[in-house]
Design a protein around this motif. Structure first.
Motif, PDB file in Angstrom:
ATOM      1  N   THR A  71     -67.499 -72.045 -32.285  1.00  0.00           N
ATOM      2  CA  THR A  71     -68.150 -70.921 -32.960  1.00  0.00           C
ATOM      3  C   THR A  71     -69.533 -71.305 -33.493  1.00  0.00           C
ATOM      4  N   VAL A  72     -70.503 -70.442 -33.218  1.00  0.00           N
ATOM      5  CA  VAL A  72     -71.828 -70.552 -33.825  1.00  0.00           C
ATOM      6  C   VAL A  72     -72.170 -69.175 -34.387  1.00  0.00           C
ATOM      7  N   LEU A  73     -73.224 -69.092 -35.167  1.00  0.00           N
ATOM      8  CA  LEU A  73     -73.672 -67.790 -35.655  1.00  0.00           C
ATOM      9  C   LEU A  73     -74.826 -67.308 -34.775  1.00  0.00           C
ATOM     10  N   ILE A  74     -74.724 -66.068 -34.335  1.00  0.00           N
ATOM     11  CA  ILE A  74     -75.825 -65.456 -33.597  1.00  0.00           C
ATOM     12  C   ILE A  74     -76.272 -64.250 -34.410  1.00  0.00           C
ATOM     13  N   ASP A  75     -77.480 -64.353 -34.921  1.00  0.00           N
ATOM     14  CA  ASP A  75     -77.981 -63.374 -35.891  1.00  0.00           C
ATOM     15  C   ASP A  75     -76.956 -63.179 -37.013  1.00  0.00           C
TER      16      ASP A  75
ATOM     17  N   LEU B 296     -73.676 -75.861 -36.966  1.00  0.00           N
ATOM     18  CA  LEU B 296     -73.297 -76.651 -38.139  1.00  0.00           C
ATOM     19  C   LEU B 296     -74.493 -77.467 -38.660  1.00  0.00           C
ATOM     20  N   GLU B 297     -75.303 -77.957 -37.739  1.00  0.00           N
ATOM     21  CA  GLU B 297     -76.449 -78.791 -38.122  1.00  0.00           C
ATOM     22  C   GLU B 297     -77.486 -78.014 -38.931  1.00  0.00           C
ATOM     23  N   GLY B 298     -77.435 -76.689 -38.840  1.00  0.00           N
ATOM     24  CA  GLY B 298     -78.483 -75.889 -39.464  1.00  0.00           C
ATOM     25  C   GLY B 298     -78.110 -75.299 -40.804  1.00  0.00           C
ATOM     26  N   LEU B 299     -76.974 -75.692 -41.367  1.00  0.00           N
ATOM     27  CA  LEU B 299     -76.517 -75.039 -42.598  1.00  0.00           C
ATOM     28  C   LEU B 299     -77.081 -75.662 -43.867  1.00  0.00           C
ATOM     29  N   ALA B 300     -77.175 -76.981 -43.902  1.00  0.00           N
ATOM     30  CA  ALA B 300     -77.601 -77.640 -45.140  1.00  0.00           C
ATOM     31  C   ALA B 300     -79.081 -77.374 -45.398  1.00  0.00           C
TER      32      ALA B 300
ATOM     33  N   GLY C 180     -86.389 -83.484 -43.003  1.00  0.00           N
ATOM     34  CA  GLY C 180     -85.074 -83.281 -42.415  1.00  0.00           C
ATOM     35  C   GLY C 180     -83.951 -83.892 -43.235  1.00  0.00           C
ATOM     36  N   THR C 181     -84.303 -84.529 -44.344  1.00  0.00           N
ATOM     37  CA  THR C 181     -83.270 -85.116 -45.207  1.00  0.00           C
ATOM     38  C   THR C 181     -82.512 -83.998 -45.926  1.00  0.00           C
ATOM     39  N   VAL C 182     -81.204 -84.143 -45.980  1.00  0.00           N
ATOM     40  CA  VAL C 182     -80.384 -83.113 -46.612  1.00  0.00           C
ATOM     41  C   VAL C 182     -80.640 -83.085 -48.118  1.00  0.00           C
ATOM     42  N   VAL C 183     -81.011 -81.932 -48.613  1.00  0.00           N
ATOM     43  CA  VAL C 183     -81.215 -81.753 -50.051  1.00  0.00           C
ATOM     44  C   VAL C 183     -79.934 -81.221 -50.684  1.00  0.00           C
ATOM     45  N   ALA C 184     -79.317 -80.253 -50.026  1.00  0.00           N
ATOM     46  CA  ALA C 184     -78.070 -79.691 -50.552  1.00  0.00           C
ATOM     47  C   ALA C 184     -77.237 -79.160 -49.403  1.00  0.00           C
ATOM     48  N   LEU C 185     -75.937 -79.414 -49.481  1.00  0.00           N
ATOM     49  CA  LEU C 185     -75.025 -78.834 -48.503  1.00  0.00           C
ATOM     50  C   LEU C 185     -74.880 -77.341 -48.783  1.00  0.00           C
ATOM     51  N   HIS C 186     -74.518 -76.587 -47.768  1.00  0.00           N
ATOM     52  CA  HIS C 186     -74.146 -75.193 -47.970  1.00  0.00           C
ATOM     53  C   HIS C 186     -72.886 -75.194 -48.856  1.00  0.00           C
ATOM     54  N   PRO C 187     -72.722 -74.182 -49.715  1.00  0.00           N
ATOM     55  CA  PRO C 187     -71.544 -74.161 -50.596  1.00  0.00           C
ATOM     56  C   PRO C 187     -70.216 -74.325 -49.852  1.00  0.00           C
ATOM     57  N   VAL C 188     -70.116 -73.802 -48.645  1.00  0.00           N
ATOM     58  CA  VAL C 188     -68.879 -73.974 -47.874  1.00  0.00           C
ATOM     59  C   VAL C 188     -68.718 -75.438 -47.455  1.00  0.00           C
TER      60      VAL C 188
ATOM     61  N   LEU D  16     -68.555 -72.183 -40.064  1.00  0.00           N
ATOM     62  CA  LEU D  16     -69.483 -71.110 -39.704  1.00  0.00           C
ATOM     63  C   LEU D  16     -68.841 -69.737 -39.867  1.00  0.00           C
ATOM     64  N   THR D  17     -67.544 -69.635 -39.603  1.00  0.00           N
ATOM     65  CA  THR D  17     -66.847 -68.359 -39.813  1.00  0.00           C
ATOM     66  C   THR D  17     -66.855 -68.004 -41.302  1.00  0.00           C
ATOM     67  N   ALA D  18     -66.632 -69.007 -42.142  1.00  0.00           N
ATOM     68  CA  ALA D  18     -66.628 -68.764 -43.587  1.00  0.00           C
ATOM     69  C   ALA D  18     -68.027 -68.425 -44.092  1.00  0.00           C
ATOM     70  N   VAL D  19     -69.025 -69.093 -43.540  1.00  0.00           N
ATOM     71  CA  VAL D  19     -70.414 -68.791 -43.938  1.00  0.00           C
ATOM     72  C   VAL D  19     -70.737 -67.332 -43.628  1.00  0.00           C
ATOM     73  N   ALA D  20     -70.327 -66.880 -42.451  1.00  0.00           N
ATOM     74  CA  ALA D  20     -70.585 -65.484 -42.064  1.00  0.00           C
ATOM     75  C   ALA D  20     -69.821 -64.517 -42.966  1.00  0.00           C
ATOM     76  N   LEU D  21     -68.580 -64.882 -43.285  1.00  0.00           N
ATOM     77  CA  LEU D  21     -67.775 -64.020 -44.155  1.00  0.00           C
ATOM     78  C   LEU D  21     -68.436 -63.855 -45.523  1.00  0.00           C
ATOM     79  N   LEU D  22     -68.856 -64.997 -46.106  1.00  0.00           N
ATOM     80  CA  LEU D  22     -69.442 -64.927 -47.454  1.00  0.00           C
ATOM     81  C   LEU D  22     -70.800 -64.218 -47.441  1.00  0.00           C
ATOM     82  N   ALA D  23     -71.479 -64.274 -46.322  1.00  0.00           N
ATOM     83  CA  ALA D  23     -72.753 -63.549 -46.234  1.00  0.00           C
ATOM     84  C   ALA D  23     -72.516 -62.048 -46.236  1.00  0.00           C
ATOM     85  N   ARG D  24     -71.442 -61.635 -45.569  1.00  0.00           N
ATOM     86  CA  ARG D  24     -71.105 -60.205 -45.512  1.00  0.00           C
ATOM     87  C   ARG D  24     -70.428 -59.737 -46.788  1.00  0.00           C
TER      88      ARG D  24
END
Lengths: 157, 324
Positions: free
Chosen positions: A45-49, A71-75, A81-89, A109-117
């Motif tokens: 699973t990835v997010l598309i739009d 997954l690489e694009g969430l933090a 390119g150094t990670v400053v903060a992880l996504h809350p999920v 990524l499914t949870a990220v999409a859910l929390l965005a909605r």
């Protein structure tokens, strides 16, 4: 063709290839995983739009100019390119980890999409979203609790 | 002592690649000490000879001559200290069992080091780990490695402490370790990495086996904590076996029947062999096998879907698969 992945334009050579393999083999983004290859397990699973999609079921050309998030694009990262903060999920799962982590990209990524909605999803909605992804280690209770915790934290901010 | 015949490992340390010349000394306590004269590195390995579960590998080690110091053909436990990091290479694969976290905790306790300052890594063949050692069975990994890891880690700490005392000009028995830092009674301190960085010449192994710590003093074992491998997995940075890419790697695709219990009846190569990137088409109807090997993963050599119909170069199953 150009593909918009994690906020960056990428030139790819195999637009007719399935997005999963373009991400993994052309772009080296191995955080997206091959599970079943038939759109069932959800590991790819990835997010598309912003919408969760099975990357094994669509070609890169079908994605077109839509924004792909892996997954690489969430933090959150700094300019180096150094990670400053992880996504809350991600942070929530780091605290109560899964076992092997193979299904983890799809669950995150499914949870990220859910929390965005739905920033404050019910336990039923969280379970329903998690149920779309198979976890062979049986980590569902951990995942559901982590997603609920991530939602609660985001709500407090 | 003579230098190892192995090719120079390039993954010791990004900054120091090429600078480190591994030489090996077998100590009285049957540890392998990397006796490099290079500044800033300490490598301690425990050979398989002490692993009771692997007598055959052990005997091979013994036959190869332990008195002749070489890079261990198959280390059991491996610590690698450079000015940049303290790394612990675990011989067992981590597939979600938590082995790397559990053994990382064991090592961290004896090193008196916070777990998050210990880099726990998969033991690899660059360091001589034998593939046969890496598989896991019978829930035995932690129990069989618990004591060897503790002994090796305690030895590493003793060697560091001796060197720290020398560098600080303090009596060794008055130097204490805490949180990755050595302290003297008069409030001078040097951290472990600083000791490694400032070290020159050979490391001195302890005269006797260092005492292991009391379980009552453990802070990491028994305490809740995160997994050492989870952050990389969450960031998509973890390298699973499936993610490994080697130079010259070829990719195989196998045509599989569309349902359980079915077997391939016949198949034809068609024009598959002529497609770009295809190295070989393999069809053996006597064993019901049809597959293709290609030099790229994308395009013709794409691994097949379970029904074997996706890859352009896949042998066509003209007779399709039929039930047995």
């Amino acid at each position: 063709m150009r593909l918009n992945v994690n906020g960056q334009g990428q030139v790819i050579d195999h637009p007719e290839e399935r997005l999963l393999w373009v991400l993994r083999d052309e772009l080296g983004l191995v955080g997206t995983r091959y599970g079943c290859g038939i759109g069932v397990c959800g590991c790819c699973t990835v997010l598309i739009d912003g919408e969760p999609m099975r990357s094994c079921q669509i070609s890169a050309s079908e994605v077109g100019s839509s924004a792909v998030t892996t997954l690489e694009g969430l933090a959150r990262r700094d300019s180096d390119g150094t990670v400053v903060a992880l996504h809350p999920v991600q942070q929530a799962i780091l605290e109560t980890p899964l076992q092997c982590g193979w299904c983890l990209p799809g669950h995150v990524l499914t949870a990220v999409a859910l929390l965005a909605r739905e920033p404050r999803p019910s336990a039923e909605r969280i379970a329903e979203a998690a149920g779309a992804n198979l976890c062979r280690c049986g980590g569902y209770n951990t995942i559901k609790a982590a997603v609920a915790r991530a939602a609660a934290r985001a709500g407090n901010q | 002592m003579r230098q190892s015949n192995r090719p120079h490992p390039e993954t010791w340390d990004g900054e120091q690649a090429g600078a480190l010349e591994p030489r090996w000394a077998m100590t009285r306590r049957r540890l392998l000490i990397g006796a490099s004269a290079t500044v800033g590195a300490l490598v301690v390995g425990v050979p398989t000879a002490i692993e009771l579960l692997r007598p055959r590998v052990a005997s091979t080690m013994l036959e190869s001559g332990l008195s002749d110091p070489e890079l261990p053909s198959s280390p059991l436990v491996w610590f690698e200290l450079t000015p940049a990091e303290i790394a612990f290479y675990v011989p067992k694969v981590e597939m979600g069992q938590g082995i790397h976290t559990a053994l990382g905790k064991v090592a961290a306790e004896e090193l008196i080091l916070p777990l998050d300052r210990l880099r726990v890594r998969q033991g690899d063949m660059e360091r001589g780990f034998a593939p046969s050692l890496q598989f896991t069975f019978g829930s035995s990994s932690v129990s069989s490695l618990y004591t060897p890891v503790r002994e090796a880690a305690a030895t590493v700490l003793a060697m560091l402490a001796t060197e720290a005392a020398r560098q600080l000009g303090a009596p060794a028995n008055l130097v204490t370790a805490d949180g990755g830092v050595f302290h003297t009674p008069d409030y001078r301190a040097v951290d472990y990495l600083g000791v490694v960085a400032a070290h020159t010449g050979r490391w001195t192994e302890p005269e006797s086996a260092p005492a292991l710590r009391s379980a009552a003093d453990f802070v990491s074992i028994g305490a809740r904590g995160t997994r050492v491998d989870m952050r990389a997995k969450l960031l998509g940075e973890a390298v699973y076996g499936y993610d490994a890419r080697l130079p010259g790697l070829l990719y195989g695709a196998v045509a599989l029947p569309p349902r359980f219990g079915a077997t391939l009846v016949n198949a034809e190569a068609g024009d598959a062999a002529a497609l770009p990137g295809v190295k070989q088409v393999v069809i053996d109807e006597t064993i019901g096998f049809a597959g293709v090997v290609a030099d790229t993963a994308a395009g013709p050599g794409r691994p097949a879907t379970p029904c074997g119909s996706a890859g352009r170069a896949e042998p066509r199953s003209t007779g399709q698969a039929s039930r047995r």
